[in-house]
Design an enzyme around this catalytic site. Structure first.
Site, PDB file in Angstrom:
ATOM      1  N   HIS A  45       0.842  -1.207   0.000  1.00 17.05           N
ATOM      2  CA  HIS A  45       0.000   0.000   0.000  1.00 17.05           C
ATOM      3  C   HIS A  45       0.876   1.256   0.000  1.00 17.05           C
ATOM      4  O   HIS A  45       0.610   2.205  -0.730  1.00 17.05           O
ATOM      5  CB  HIS A  45      -0.885   0.053   1.261  1.00 17.05           C
ATOM      6  CG  HIS A  45      -1.931  -1.018   1.343  1.00 17.05           C
ATOM      7  ND1 HIS A  45      -2.071  -1.837   2.443  1.00 17.05           N
ATOM      8  CD2 HIS A  45      -2.910  -1.385   0.477  1.00 17.05           C
ATOM      9  CE1 HIS A  45      -3.082  -2.663   2.240  1.00 17.05           C
ATOM     10  NE2 HIS A  45      -3.612  -2.413   1.062  1.00 17.05           N
ATOM     11  N   LYS A  65     -17.356  -6.629   6.392  1.00 20.97           N
ATOM     12  CA  LYS A  65     -16.126  -7.388   6.138  1.00 20.97           C
ATOM     13  C   LYS A  65     -15.433  -7.954   7.383  1.00 20.97           C
ATOM     14  O   LYS A  65     -14.487  -8.721   7.253  1.00 20.97           O
ATOM     15  CB  LYS A  65     -15.135  -6.523   5.337  1.00 20.97           C
ATOM     16  CG  LYS A  65     -14.936  -7.044   3.912  1.00 20.97           C
ATOM     17  CD  LYS A  65     -13.736  -6.391   3.252  1.00 20.97           C
ATOM     18  CE  LYS A  65     -13.403  -7.056   1.926  1.00 20.97           C
ATOM     19  NZ  LYS A  65     -12.282  -6.390   1.250  1.00 20.97           N
ATOM     20  N   ARG A  84      -2.038  -5.989  -8.677  1.00 24.38           N
ATOM     21  CA  ARG A  84      -0.877  -6.842  -8.462  1.00 24.38           C
ATOM     22  C   ARG A  84      -0.767  -7.937  -9.507  1.00 24.38           C
ATOM     23  O   ARG A  84       0.243  -8.116 -10.139  1.00 24.38           O
ATOM     24  CB  ARG A  84      -0.947  -7.491  -7.066  1.00 24.38           C
ATOM     25  CG  ARG A  84      -0.765  -6.513  -5.948  1.00 24.38           C
ATOM     26  CD  ARG A  84      -1.219  -7.095  -4.638  1.00 24.38           C
ATOM     27  NE  ARG A  84      -2.623  -7.441  -4.699  1.00 24.38           N
ATOM     28  CZ  ARG A  84      -3.369  -7.782  -3.673  1.00 24.38           C
ATOM     29  NH1 ARG A  84      -2.826  -7.873  -2.484  1.00 24.38           N
ATOM     30  NH2 ARG A  84      -4.642  -8.048  -3.822  1.00 24.38           N
ATOM     31  N   SER A 112      -2.872  -7.918   2.622  1.00 19.37           N
ATOM     32  CA  SER A 112      -3.156  -7.822   4.059  1.00 19.37           C
ATOM     33  C   SER A 112      -3.605  -9.183   4.588  1.00 19.37           C
ATOM     34  O   SER A 112      -3.237  -9.590   5.688  1.00 19.37           O
ATOM     35  CB  SER A 112      -4.256  -6.790   4.314  1.00 19.37           C
ATOM     36  OG  SER A 112      -3.832  -5.511   3.926  1.00 19.37           O
TER      37      SER A 112
HETATM   38  O1  PNS Z   1      -8.954  -2.958   0.219  1.00 15.88           O
HETATM   39  P1  PNS Z   1     -10.220  -3.469  -0.402  1.00 15.88           P
HETATM   40  O2  PNS Z   1     -11.001  -4.297   0.605  1.00 15.88           O
HETATM   41  O3  PNS Z   1      -9.974  -4.213  -1.685  1.00 15.88           O
HETATM   42  O4  PNS Z   1     -11.110  -2.171  -0.762  1.00 15.88           O
HETATM   43  C1  PNS Z   1     -12.379  -2.293  -1.344  1.00 15.88           C
HETATM   44  C2  PNS Z   1     -13.115  -0.931  -1.318  1.00 15.88           C
HETATM   45  C3  PNS Z   1     -13.242  -0.425   0.101  1.00 15.88           C
HETATM   46  C4  PNS Z   1     -12.355   0.061  -2.149  1.00 15.88           C
HETATM   47  C5  PNS Z   1     -14.529  -1.152  -1.940  1.00 15.88           C
HETATM   48  O5  PNS Z   1     -15.171  -2.167  -1.265  1.00 15.88           O
HETATM   49  C6  PNS Z   1     -15.394   0.107  -1.914  1.00 15.88           C
HETATM   50  O6  PNS Z   1     -15.177   1.020  -2.668  1.00 15.88           O
HETATM   51  N1  PNS Z   1     -16.381   0.154  -0.994  1.00 15.88           N
HETATM   52  C7  PNS Z   1     -17.265   1.281  -0.839  1.00 15.88           C
HETATM   53  C8  PNS Z   1     -18.685   0.950  -1.289  1.00 15.88           C
HETATM   54  C9  PNS Z   1     -18.867   1.167  -2.761  1.00 15.88           C
HETATM   55  O7  PNS Z   1     -18.712   2.245  -3.299  1.00 15.88           O
HETATM   56  N2  PNS Z   1     -19.211   0.061  -3.447  1.00 15.88           N
HETATM   57  C10 PNS Z   1     -19.410   0.071  -4.865  1.00 15.88           C
HETATM   58  C11 PNS Z   1     -18.101  -0.062  -5.618  1.00 15.88           C
HETATM   59  S1  PNS Z   1     -18.314  -1.130  -6.968  1.00 15.88           S
END
Ligand code: PNS
Length: 158
Positions: free
Chosen positions: A17, A41, A90, A128
């Protein structure tokens, strides 16, 4: 002001990150590292802990700001007046989810562009989730995460 959001769970922040943050901050005037509440989550670290670890590791970097967000990412981007979302990519395995998310976000708000950055090769296998598993099983994670994160993981598991 060219501002981008770097969203994620950051449960916890890893060297991968931080590598993406370093790359992104060279491309934008400001990067807002945005920690998702992610209520469904079940993160290992609380929102406060995830924010604290990010503040300790990336909070002092010039043009990087740490924030939290609830709800839709595109709404948060709009509130922050950010024109872009940065995500690290990645491996091929990341692609499907990232592709779906980027196109869905574009559907929700065409003004927000998603930009993918590739972390340093040595971090392409890092996540993570894997770091937590290694820490839980007593393995050495010192080359994958900053020292304060390694300490926090040790506190959680041992
Ligand atoms: O680190 P991660 O868990 O891969 O991050 C995922 C994240 C938090 C970026 C994604 O779940 C997100 O944007 N959540 C917010 C809700 C949202 O906007 N959902 C629609 C996106 S398709």
């Amino acid at each position: 002001m060219r501002r981008a959001i770097y969203p994620g769970s950051f449960d916890p922040v890893t060297n991968g990150h931080l590598d993406v943050i370093e790359r992104a901050r060279k491309l934008f005037d400001e990067i807002v590292v945005a920690v998702a509440h992610n209520d469904e989550k079940q993160p290992l670290f609380s929102l406060q802990e995830r924010l604290d670890l990010l503040r300790e590791t990336a909070g002092k970097i010039n043009n990087v700001r740490i924030a939290e967000f609830k709800g839709l990412l595109v709404e948060f981007a709009r509130t922050e007046k950010a024109g872009a979302v940065v995500r690290g990519l990645r491996a091929v395995s990341d692609f499907e989810f990232e592709f779906q998310m980027a196109l869905m976000n574009r559907q929700l708000d065409a003004a927000v562009e998603t930009i993918f950055l590739m972390p340093k090769e040595e971090y392409t296998y890092l996540s993570s989730r894997i770091v937590k598993e290694i820490a839980r099983l007593g393995g050495d994670i010192s080359s994958f995460v900053p020292a304060c994160v390694a300490k926090a993981l040790t506190r959680k598991f041992h």
